[in-house]
Design a protein around this motif. Structure first.
Motif, PDB file in Angstrom:
ATOM      1  N   TRP A  57      35.645  25.526  30.455  1.00 48.93           N
ATOM      2  CA  TRP A  57      35.786  25.398  31.901  1.00 48.93           C
ATOM      3  C   TRP A  57      34.421  25.241  32.563  1.00 48.93           C
ATOM      4  O   TRP A  57      33.461  25.946  32.232  1.00 48.93           O
ATOM      5  N   THR A  58      34.342  24.324  33.502  1.00 54.24           N
ATOM      6  CA  THR A  58      33.120  24.085  34.265  1.00 54.24           C
ATOM      7  C   THR A  58      33.124  24.952  35.522  1.00 54.24           C
ATOM      8  O   THR A  58      34.111  25.627  35.839  1.00 54.24           O
ATOM      9  N   ALA A  59      32.022  24.886  36.260  1.00 55.55           N
ATOM     10  CA  ALA A  59      31.945  25.637  37.518  1.00 55.55           C
ATOM     11  C   ALA A  59      33.060  25.222  38.461  1.00 55.55           C
ATOM     12  O   ALA A  59      33.664  26.072  39.141  1.00 55.55           O
ATOM     13  N   SER A  60      33.382  23.927  38.506  1.00 59.56           N
ATOM     14  CA  SER A  60      34.447  23.468  39.402  1.00 59.56           C
ATOM     15  C   SER A  60      35.814  23.984  38.974  1.00 59.56           C
ATOM     16  O   SER A  60      36.681  24.243  39.819  1.00 59.56           O
ATOM     17  N   LEU A  94      34.522  35.370  25.523  1.00 63.38           N
ATOM     18  CA  LEU A  94      33.978  34.529  26.576  1.00 63.38           C
ATOM     19  C   LEU A  94      32.457  34.626  26.555  1.00 63.38           C
ATOM     20  O   LEU A  94      31.901  35.718  26.423  1.00 63.38           O
ATOM     21  N   SER A  95      31.806  33.502  26.680  1.00 58.29           N
ATOM     22  CA  SER A  95      30.350  33.473  26.631  1.00 58.29           C
ATOM     23  C   SER A  95      29.763  34.043  27.915  1.00 58.29           C
ATOM     24  O   SER A  95      30.429  34.157  28.946  1.00 58.29           O
ATOM     25  N   ASP A  96      28.479  34.390  27.848  1.00 60.68           N
ATOM     26  CA  ASP A  96      27.786  34.851  29.045  1.00 60.68           C
ATOM     27  C   ASP A  96      27.829  33.781  30.133  1.00 60.68           C
ATOM     28  O   ASP A  96      27.958  34.095  31.323  1.00 60.68           O
ATOM     29  N   THR A  97      27.733  32.519  29.722  1.00 64.87           N
ATOM     30  CA  THR A  97      27.788  31.423  30.684  1.00 64.87           C
ATOM     31  C   THR A  97      29.134  31.368  31.380  1.00 64.87           C
ATOM     32  O   THR A  97      29.223  31.236  32.608  1.00 64.87           O
ATOM     33  N   SER A  98      30.231  31.472  30.607  1.00 68.90           N
ATOM     34  CA  SER A  98      31.564  31.442  31.207  1.00 68.90           C
ATOM     35  C   SER A  98      31.772  32.603  32.168  1.00 68.90           C
ATOM     36  O   SER A  98      32.320  32.432  33.270  1.00 68.90           O
ATOM     37  N   LEU A  99      31.329  33.781  31.766  1.00 64.30           N
ATOM     38  CA  LEU A  99      31.485  34.948  32.631  1.00 64.30           C
ATOM     39  C   LEU A  99      30.648  34.817  33.896  1.00 64.30           C
ATOM     40  O   LEU A  99      31.078  35.211  34.985  1.00 64.30           O
ATOM     41  N   ALA A 100      29.452  34.239  33.772  1.00 67.04           N
ATOM     42  CA  ALA A 100      28.607  34.027  34.950  1.00 67.04           C
ATOM     43  C   ALA A 100      29.277  33.059  35.928  1.00 67.04           C
ATOM     44  O   ALA A 100      29.265  33.277  37.148  1.00 67.04           O
ATOM     45  N   LEU A 101      29.889  31.995  35.394  1.00 64.05           N
ATOM     46  CA  LEU A 101      30.576  31.030  36.255  1.00 64.05           C
ATOM     47  C   LEU A 101      31.786  31.675  36.931  1.00 64.05           C
ATOM     48  O   LEU A 101      32.062  31.425  38.109  1.00 64.05           O
ATOM     49  N   LEU A 102      32.513  32.503  36.182  1.00 65.06           N
ATOM     50  CA  LEU A 102      33.663  33.195  36.756  1.00 65.06           C
ATOM     51  C   LEU A 102      33.232  34.095  37.904  1.00 65.06           C
ATOM     52  O   LEU A 102      33.815  34.051  39.000  1.00 65.06           O
ATOM     53  N   PHE A 103      32.228  34.915  37.676  1.00 65.56           N
ATOM     54  CA  PHE A 103      31.808  35.858  38.711  1.00 65.56           C
ATOM     55  C   PHE A 103      31.222  35.136  39.923  1.00 65.56           C
ATOM     56  O   PHE A 103      31.421  35.568  41.066  1.00 65.56           O
ATOM     57  N   LYS A 104      30.524  34.055  39.702  1.00 63.67           N
ATOM     58  CA  LYS A 104      29.977  33.299  40.828  1.00 63.67           C
ATOM     59  C   LYS A 104      31.099  32.698  41.665  1.00 63.67           C
ATOM     60  O   LYS A 104      31.064  32.740  42.905  1.00 63.67           O
ATOM     61  N   ALA A 105      32.121  32.135  40.989  1.00 65.90           N
ATOM     62  CA  ALA A 105      33.256  31.566  41.713  1.00 65.90           C
ATOM     63  C   ALA A 105      34.032  32.650  42.443  1.00 65.90           C
ATOM     64  O   ALA A 105      34.488  32.455  43.580  1.00 65.90           O
ATOM     65  N   ALA A 106      34.216  33.805  41.809  1.00 66.57           N
ATOM     66  CA  ALA A 106      34.919  34.909  42.443  1.00 66.57           C
ATOM     67  C   ALA A 106      34.151  35.415  43.661  1.00 66.57           C
ATOM     68  O   ALA A 106      34.748  35.704  44.713  1.00 66.57           O
ATOM     69  N   GLY A 108      32.148  33.680  45.529  1.00 67.22           N
ATOM     70  CA  GLY A 108      32.290  32.691  46.579  1.00 67.22           C
ATOM     71  C   GLY A 108      33.634  32.749  47.279  1.00 67.22           C
ATOM     72  O   GLY A 108      33.743  32.403  48.457  1.00 67.22           O
ATOM     73  N   ALA A 109      34.662  33.185  46.562  1.00 70.32           N
ATOM     74  CA  ALA A 109      36.005  33.275  47.138  1.00 70.32           C
ATOM     75  C   ALA A 109      36.308  34.656  47.705  1.00 70.32           C
ATOM     76  O   ALA A 109      37.387  34.870  48.265  1.00 70.32           O
ATOM     77  N   GLY A 110      35.375  35.602  47.554  1.00 70.28           N
ATOM     78  CA  GLY A 110      35.608  36.951  48.050  1.00 70.28           C
ATOM     79  C   GLY A 110      36.602  37.743  47.224  1.00 70.28           C
ATOM     80  O   GLY A 110      37.385  38.531  47.759  1.00 70.28           O
ATOM     81  N   ILE A 111      36.566  37.570  45.910  1.00 72.40           N
ATOM     82  CA  ILE A 111      37.511  38.223  44.999  1.00 72.40           C
ATOM     83  C   ILE A 111      36.768  39.152  44.048  1.00 72.40           C
ATOM     84  O   ILE A 111      35.777  38.757  43.421  1.00 72.40           O
ATOM     85  N   ASP A 112      37.238  40.397  43.942  1.00 68.95           N
ATOM     86  CA  ASP A 112      36.684  41.354  42.991  1.00 68.95           C
ATOM     87  C   ASP A 112      37.302  41.140  41.619  1.00 68.95           C
ATOM     88  O   ASP A 112      38.468  40.735  41.509  1.00 68.95           O
ATOM     89  N   VAL A 113      36.554  41.442  40.573  1.00 72.49           N
ATOM     90  CA  VAL A 113      37.004  41.173  39.204  1.00 72.49           C
ATOM     91  C   VAL A 113      37.032  42.468  38.394  1.00 72.49           C
ATOM     92  O   VAL A 113      36.011  43.150  38.254  1.00 72.49           O
ATOM     93  N   SER A 152      27.339  45.605  27.262  1.00 72.02           N
ATOM     94  CA  SER A 152      27.779  44.764  28.368  1.00 72.02           C
ATOM     95  C   SER A 152      26.903  44.949  29.606  1.00 72.02           C
ATOM     96  O   SER A 152      26.541  46.077  29.972  1.00 72.02           O
ATOM     97  N   ARG A 153      26.593  43.841  30.255  1.00 70.35           N
ATOM     98  CA  ARG A 153      25.847  43.856  31.514  1.00 70.35           C
ATOM     99  C   ARG A 153      26.759  43.526  32.704  1.00 70.35           C
ATOM    100  O   ARG A 153      26.275  43.371  33.829  1.00 70.35           O
ATOM    101  N   LEU A 154      28.044  43.419  32.458  1.00 68.55           N
ATOM    102  CA  LEU A 154      28.962  43.008  33.515  1.00 68.55           C
ATOM    103  C   LEU A 154      28.998  43.952  34.714  1.00 68.55           C
ATOM    104  O   LEU A 154      29.154  43.497  35.856  1.00 68.55           O
ATOM    105  N   PRO A 155      28.849  45.284  34.527  1.00 71.68           N
ATOM    106  CA  PRO A 155      28.863  46.153  35.709  1.00 71.68           C
ATOM    107  C   PRO A 155      27.747  45.858  36.714  1.00 71.68           C
ATOM    108  O   PRO A 155      27.837  46.297  37.868  1.00 71.68           O
ATOM    109  N   LEU A 156      26.712  45.138  36.292  1.00 73.44           N
ATOM    110  CA  LEU A 156      25.621  44.801  37.201  1.00 73.44           C
ATOM    111  C   LEU A 156      25.940  43.596  38.078  1.00 73.44           C
ATOM    112  O   LEU A 156      25.207  43.308  39.030  1.00 73.44           O
ATOM    113  N   ARG A 157      26.991  42.882  37.759  1.00 68.22           N
ATOM    114  CA  ARG A 157      27.319  41.670  38.501  1.00 68.22           C
ATOM    115  C   ARG A 157      28.004  42.007  39.830  1.00 68.22           C
ATOM    116  O   ARG A 157      28.792  42.954  39.923  1.00 68.22           O
ATOM    117  N   ASN A 158      27.680  41.194  40.823  1.00 59.60           N
ATOM    118  CA  ASN A 158      28.350  41.326  42.103  1.00 59.60           C
ATOM    119  C   ASN A 158      29.841  41.042  41.924  1.00 59.60           C
ATOM    120  O   ASN A 158      30.216  40.133  41.190  1.00 59.60           O
TER     121      ASN A 158
END
Length: 332
Positions: A57-60, A94-106, A108-113, A152-158
């Motif tokens: 999956w891409t950023a879009s 899921l790769s770090d890249t995929s997770l980064a794209l997911l969190f960035k998209a979330a 932007g949409a105002g969604i908690d993960v 895991s570094r995920l708890p540090l993500r917005n």
């Protein structure tokens, strides 16, 4: 009672596999809101069940998925698992890249993960196996979960909103006091590990249709004597029909009486009967909107803190006639 000889409960394992098949279908075209229409129904959150396909999956792609969720009212997403261990396709995450794209998209949409730990496919064999097999699974999986959380570094993500334990609990396989104690000890270990690494943890539960004298309410009353888990109650309508809602009422009443916060999960699919009888001949399609409306009304009356959909992807995004009809009625 020894569960070693009991038949496996196919409801949740089949649900996982049928959702995977649905993910392989081509997605519908980009969705846009109908002019002049407001959404008649909204949900607070949805699940996303990742598979190997999501690694591409891409950023879009992630942005499209999160925008759809937000338009449906979602403020939260449950990532069902971060990967799978021991599945048909081997171990993957899921790769770090995929997770980064997911969190960035979330973000932007105002969604908690809320992030699910890696799911160990041996769970199904362990709960249907003998005591030694079950205890071995509990020991090994707990250590692997601790190791994964440590790294895991995920708890540090917005927008990180806690953890999800991707093991669905039903009453059928937990009849003996010994197995109940092992289950509670295992969950206590997972709860402590997640607490040390960024947040609380939730877990799904459902009513098993397999025959037996054990009660789902008794299971949860026992677990919550010592644990601080967040229950997410699957309505089970997609597989068992609307009568399943009545079977859940004693559990929900207990939660309400004790002041225990919980969420409910409304299933957006309809599973067709298994003609073979062993869970291998599963077929499903998007649900009828009127049925979903009744489920949502039940969910609003249940006392749940949040109503989650299982799941916008793929049951609202497929190109099938049923999915298109559901989107039209949902004004998406």
């Amino acid at each position: 009672m020894n569960d070693a000889a009991s038949p496996p409960d196919r409801v949740s394992s089949t649900r996982r596999r049928l959702l995977k098949l649905a993910m392989l279908a081509p997605p519908a075209v980009a969705l846009s809101a109908l002019p002049g229409c407001s959404q008649p129904e909204q949900v607070d959150g949805t699940f996303l069940q990742p598979w190997l396909e999501h690694l591409s999956w891409t950023a879009s792609d992630w942005q499209r998925s999160m925008k759809l969720a937000r338009r449906a009212g979602c403020r939260q997403l449950v990532l069902q698992w971060a990967g799978i261990l021991g599945g048909e396709e081997g171990d993957w995450q899921l790769s770090d890249t995929s997770l980064a794209l997911l969190f960035k998209a979330a973000d932007g949409a105002g969604i908690d993960v809320r992030v699910g730990l890696p799911f160990e496919h041996a769970w199904w064999q362990a709960i249907g196996g003998d005591d030694a097999q079950l205890r071995a699974f509990f020991s090994g999986s707990l250590q692997r979960a601790r190791d994964w959380l440590q790294q895991s570094r995920l708890p540090l993500r917005n927008r990180f909103a806690g953890w999800y334990l991707p093991y669905e609990l039903e009453q059928y396989h937990w009849t003996s006091p010994a197995r109940l104690q092992w289950l509670r000890d295992w969950l206590h270990g997972l709860q402590e590990a997640t607490r040390q690494h960024g947040g609380d943890c939730a877990i799904s539960t459902y009513y098993s249709r397999l025959p037996g004298n054990s009660k789902l309410t008794a299971l949860w009353a026992y677990l919550l004597e010592e644990l601080e888990l967040r229950p997410m109650v699957q309505d089970g309508v997609g597989a068992a029909g609307e009568a399943n809602l009545h079977a859940l009422e004693p559990l929900l009443a207990m939660f309400r009486q004790r002041g225990i916060g919980f969420d409910v999960i409304v299933e957006l699919f309809h599973q067709h009967p298994d003609t073979i009888g062993d869970g291998s001949d599963f077929k499903a399609e998007s649900a009828d909107f009127n049925r979903v409306k009744r489920q949502l009304q039940w969910a609003r009356d249940s006392g749940a803190d949040n109503i989650l959909a299982y799941a916008l992807e793929p049951w609202l995004t497929q190109g099938s006639p049923k999915a298109r009809a559901l989107r039209r009625r949902w004004n998406l």
